[in-house]
Scaffold this motif. Structure first.
Motif, PDB file in Angstrom:
ATOM      1  N   GLN A 134       0.834  -1.192   0.000  1.00  0.00           N
ATOM      2  CA  GLN A 134       0.000   0.000   0.000  1.00  0.00           C
ATOM      3  C   GLN A 134       0.873   1.247   0.000  1.00  0.00           C
ATOM      4  OE1 GLN A 134      -2.177  -0.425   3.674  1.00  0.00           O
ATOM      5  NE2 GLN A 134      -0.648   0.658   4.879  1.00  0.00           N
ATOM      6  N   ILE A 135       0.265   2.378  -0.393  1.00  0.00           N
ATOM      7  CA  ILE A 135       0.947   3.664  -0.382  1.00  0.00           C
ATOM      8  C   ILE A 135       0.006   4.698   0.194  1.00  0.00           C
ATOM      9  CG2 ILE A 135       0.246   4.135  -2.768  1.00  0.00           C
ATOM     10  CD1 ILE A 135       2.822   5.777  -3.057  1.00  0.00           C
ATOM     11  N   THR A 136       0.548   5.583   1.028  1.00  0.00           N
ATOM     12  CA  THR A 136      -0.228   6.654   1.649  1.00  0.00           C
ATOM     13  C   THR A 136       0.476   7.980   1.383  1.00  0.00           C
ATOM     14  OG1 THR A 136      -0.827   5.134   3.430  1.00  0.00           O
ATOM     15  CG2 THR A 136      -1.320   7.463   3.782  1.00  0.00           C
ATOM     16  N   ALA A 137      -0.280   9.005   1.055  1.00  0.00           N
ATOM     17  CA  ALA A 137       0.295  10.329   0.832  1.00  0.00           C
ATOM     18  C   ALA A 137      -0.618  11.379   1.450  1.00  0.00           C
ATOM     19  CB  ALA A 137       0.478  10.600  -0.657  1.00  0.00           C
ATOM     20  N   VAL A 138      -0.008  12.356   2.145  1.00  0.00           N
ATOM     21  CA  VAL A 138      -0.771  13.408   2.826  1.00  0.00           C
ATOM     22  C   VAL A 138      -0.039  14.741   2.657  1.00  0.00           C
ATOM     23  CG1 VAL A 138      -1.768  14.187   4.999  1.00  0.00           C
ATOM     24  CG2 VAL A 138      -1.563  11.737   4.555  1.00  0.00           C
ATOM     25  N   VAL A 139      -0.798  15.793   2.374  1.00  0.00           N
ATOM     26  CA  VAL A 139      -0.258  17.151   2.310  1.00  0.00           C
ATOM     27  C   VAL A 139      -0.863  17.961   3.443  1.00  0.00           C
ATOM     28  CG1 VAL A 139      -0.288  19.315   0.997  1.00  0.00           C
ATOM     29  CG2 VAL A 139       0.215  17.159  -0.154  1.00  0.00           C
ATOM     30  N   THR A 140      -0.031  18.727   4.137  1.00  0.00           N
ATOM     31  CA  THR A 140      -0.510  19.565   5.229  1.00  0.00           C
ATOM     32  C   THR A 140      -0.719  20.997   4.741  1.00  0.00           C
ATOM     33  OG1 THR A 140       1.650  20.342   6.000  1.00  0.00           O
ATOM     34  CG2 THR A 140       0.901  18.174   6.784  1.00  0.00           C
ATOM     35  N   GLN A 141      -1.367  21.803   5.569  1.00  0.00           N
ATOM     36  CA  GLN A 141      -1.714  23.170   5.174  1.00  0.00           C
ATOM     37  C   GLN A 141      -0.507  24.067   4.956  1.00  0.00           C
ATOM     38  OE1 GLN A 141      -4.171  23.872   8.626  1.00  0.00           O
ATOM     39  NE2 GLN A 141      -2.670  25.266   9.501  1.00  0.00           N
ATOM     40  N   SER A 142       0.649  23.690   5.491  1.00  0.00           N
ATOM     41  CA  SER A 142       1.860  24.494   5.277  1.00  0.00           C
ATOM     42  C   SER A 142       2.698  23.974   4.110  1.00  0.00           C
ATOM     43  CB  SER A 142       2.719  24.518   6.539  1.00  0.00           C
ATOM     44  OG  SER A 142       2.064  25.249   7.561  1.00  0.00           O
ATOM     45  N   GLY A 143       2.235  22.914   3.462  1.00  0.00           N
ATOM     46  CA  GLY A 143       2.917  22.449   2.259  1.00  0.00           C
ATOM     47  C   GLY A 143       3.806  21.250   2.423  1.00  0.00           C
TER      48      GLY A 143
END
Length: 215
Positions: free
Chosen positions: A18-27
């Motif tokens: 599996q692969i997980t990717a997340v972007v936060t509000q600061s980039g």
């Protein structure tokens, strides 16, 4: 203050990964990959300072573009949706520079159900107070006048949500159809049964309706 993030998780049932990717509000763009059901190997976050925003832009926009590109390329390999694209707010205390904290918090907070990536991006931009950018060419509407059938209509709804269509037959033959590509799997010749021909025709018709102007 709650931390706004956007992310997704996909899996490959054949390889069990599996692969997980997340972007936060600061980039920050956080990624992890590994065996299904495991925490996975954490990839270093991309610091927003390495990806400066364009004049007048928001630091997260560059990372969201990278997230979109990752989603579009990986959906051909990781065909199973574990967590559909979602924009959520994480509890106070989550360090957005910590890949482990962000991914663990995101997977715990993400809602169930299918959602198009562009809808999640819109919700994320609204959460961080940024104008919604026009969706790229990959997020398309279809022509209602295009040829259709009940099965093709069903497949079209699946493709329009950003999910793939796939089928595997004997000897490894089959196909995978995503919103942007048609891929045939082939190991050795095998004639298709009439029902399989109808099924493939419906899937291809749905894809052509989603991409009406491409030659």
């Amino acid at each position: 203050m709650a931390l706004a993030v956007i992310g997704f998780r996909r899996a490959n049932q054949t390889t069990g990964r599996q692969i997980t990717a997340v972007v936060t509000q600061s980039g920050f763009l956080h990624k992890s990959s590994g065996a299904l059901g495991m925490a996975g190997r954490l990839h270093c976050a991309r610091d927003v300072k390495r990806f400066p925003s364009k004049p007048g832009g928001h630091p997260a926009q560059e990372s969201v573009m990278l997230l979109r590109r990752l989603h579009d390329t990986q959906q051909h390999t990781y065909t199973r949706i574990m967590i559909a694209p979602a924009a959520v707010r994480l509890d106070d205390g989550v360090d957005e520079a910590s890949t482990a904290q962000v991914i663990e918090a995101f997977t715990g907070a993400a809602p169930s159900g299918l959602r198009p990536l562009e809808d999640a991006i819109t919700a994320f931009y609204q959460a961080i107070g940024q104008p919604v950018r026009p969706a790229p060419a990959t997020a398309r509407a279809w022509r209602s006048a295009a040829p259709s059938s009940p099965r093709s209509d069903q497949y079209l709804r699946v493709l329009a949500q950003g999910s793939p269509l796939s089928a595997r037959h004997h000897h490894g033959t089959g196909y995978t159809i995503t919103p942007d590509a048609v891929c045939l799997h082939y190991n050795e010749p095998m004639p298709l049964a009439r029902a399989q021909v109808f099924d493939l025709h419906a899937a291809l018709t749905a894809w052509l309706r989603l991409n009406p102007d491409e030659q």
